[in-house]
Design an enzyme around this catalytic site. Structure first.
Site, PDB file in Angstrom:
ATOM      1  N   LYS A 133      19.234 -77.211  12.942  1.00  0.00           N
ATOM      2  CA  LYS A 133      18.408 -76.524  13.924  1.00  0.00           C
ATOM      3  C   LYS A 133      17.066 -76.193  13.281  1.00  0.00           C
ATOM      4  O   LYS A 133      17.011 -75.623  12.191  1.00  0.00           O
ATOM      5  CB  LYS A 133      19.107 -75.232  14.371  1.00  0.00           C
ATOM      6  CG  LYS A 133      18.411 -74.498  15.501  1.00  0.00           C
ATOM      7  CD  LYS A 133      19.215 -73.265  15.904  1.00  0.00           C
ATOM      8  CE  LYS A 133      18.538 -72.507  17.032  1.00  0.00           C
ATOM      9  NZ  LYS A 133      19.279 -71.280  17.391  1.00  0.00           N
ATOM     10  N   HIS A 183      14.582 -74.358  14.783  1.00  0.00           N
ATOM     11  CA  HIS A 183      13.934 -73.191  15.367  1.00  0.00           C
ATOM     12  C   HIS A 183      14.886 -72.003  15.280  1.00  0.00           C
ATOM     13  O   HIS A 183      16.038 -72.157  14.871  1.00  0.00           O
ATOM     14  CB  HIS A 183      13.542 -73.458  16.826  1.00  0.00           C
ATOM     15  CG  HIS A 183      14.703 -73.797  17.708  1.00  0.00           C
ATOM     16  ND1 HIS A 183      15.257 -75.059  17.756  1.00  0.00           N
ATOM     17  CD2 HIS A 183      15.432 -73.035  18.561  1.00  0.00           C
ATOM     18  CE1 HIS A 183      16.264 -75.070  18.610  1.00  0.00           C
ATOM     19  NE2 HIS A 183      16.397 -73.850  19.106  1.00  0.00           N
TER      20      HIS A 183
END
Length: 218
Positions: free
Chosen positions: A102, A104
């Site tokens: 991921k 963010h």
């Protein structure tokens, strides 16, 4: 009954451990079949956590964090962490991997405890057929931090050699990676449970022992 005997009975009562004639993915014809996909309720998951926690405590496996490989290992790691705290007053962290990093928010490859160098972790899985889950997880763990693998806990050790080796999957991963795999029960425990009348199935004892004589490892 011991927790191992209780677990074997639990598997049978929930349709996870069955006896009969089954063609396995390997092509072998076995007198038993283990389908962990039949665990699907909150009550089952709560009991599973207790059995995993008992295995960890009985074997004295010391660690700070439980790691549940996606996807089957995720609920197992969570329920084991809860059972360790509720029944053994042991408050361990838990985490699980994402299928992709991921970029963010909090970011990273793992959800839950963010791993640090030197942290001791226990991997929690359902069964081990080939060691594929461990082989896929180790690079991810090392990418996150230089952790120490205290061990891996599975529900059943089939004690069965691989298609291309005289070693079982459990023995192979120890030889290749030095990771010790602990199981709540082993195939010998299941055979003993039938012999002792803990579960029904004495009509399959001969075939169970014959199968072990042909494909089993110690």
């Amino acid at each position: 009954m011991t927790y191992k005997q209780q677990f074997i009975k639990f598997m049978v009562e929930n349709g996870v451990l069955k006896f009969g004639e089954f063609t396995l993915k390997s092509g072998r014809k076995a007198p038993y079949f283990i389908n962990t996909g039949n665990y699907k309720s909150g009550a089952q998951l709560a009991k599973l956590g207790e059995y995993y926690a008992n295995c960890i405590v009985e074997n004295g496996i010391e660690a700070q964090t439980l790691v549940g490989p996606a996807y089957k290992g995720i609920p197992l790691a969570v329920t084991t962490a809860v059972a360790l705290y509720a029944n053994h007053n042991a408050d361990l962290n838990y985490c699980f991997d994402r299928k992709e990093v991921k970029d963010h928010g909090e970011g990273g490859l793992f959800v839950g405890k963010q791993l640090t160098d030197g942290e001791r972790v226990i991997l929690i899985e359902d069964v081990m057929t080939s060691g594929k889950a461990l082989r896929e997880m180790l690079p991810k763990l090392k990418q996150a931090a230089n952790v120490e693998i205290a061990g891996m806990v599975i529900s059943v050790d089939r004690m069965e050699r691989g298609l291309e080796s005289n070693l079982s999957a459990v023995q192979e991963v120890y030889k290749e990676f030095g990771v010790k795999v602990y199981s709540i029960v082993a195939m010998t425990d299941i055979i003993s449970a039938i012999e002792e009348g803990i579960i029904e199935g004495k009509e399959y004892l001969g075939k169970m022992k014959e199968y072990r004589a042909t494909y089993g490892v110690e």
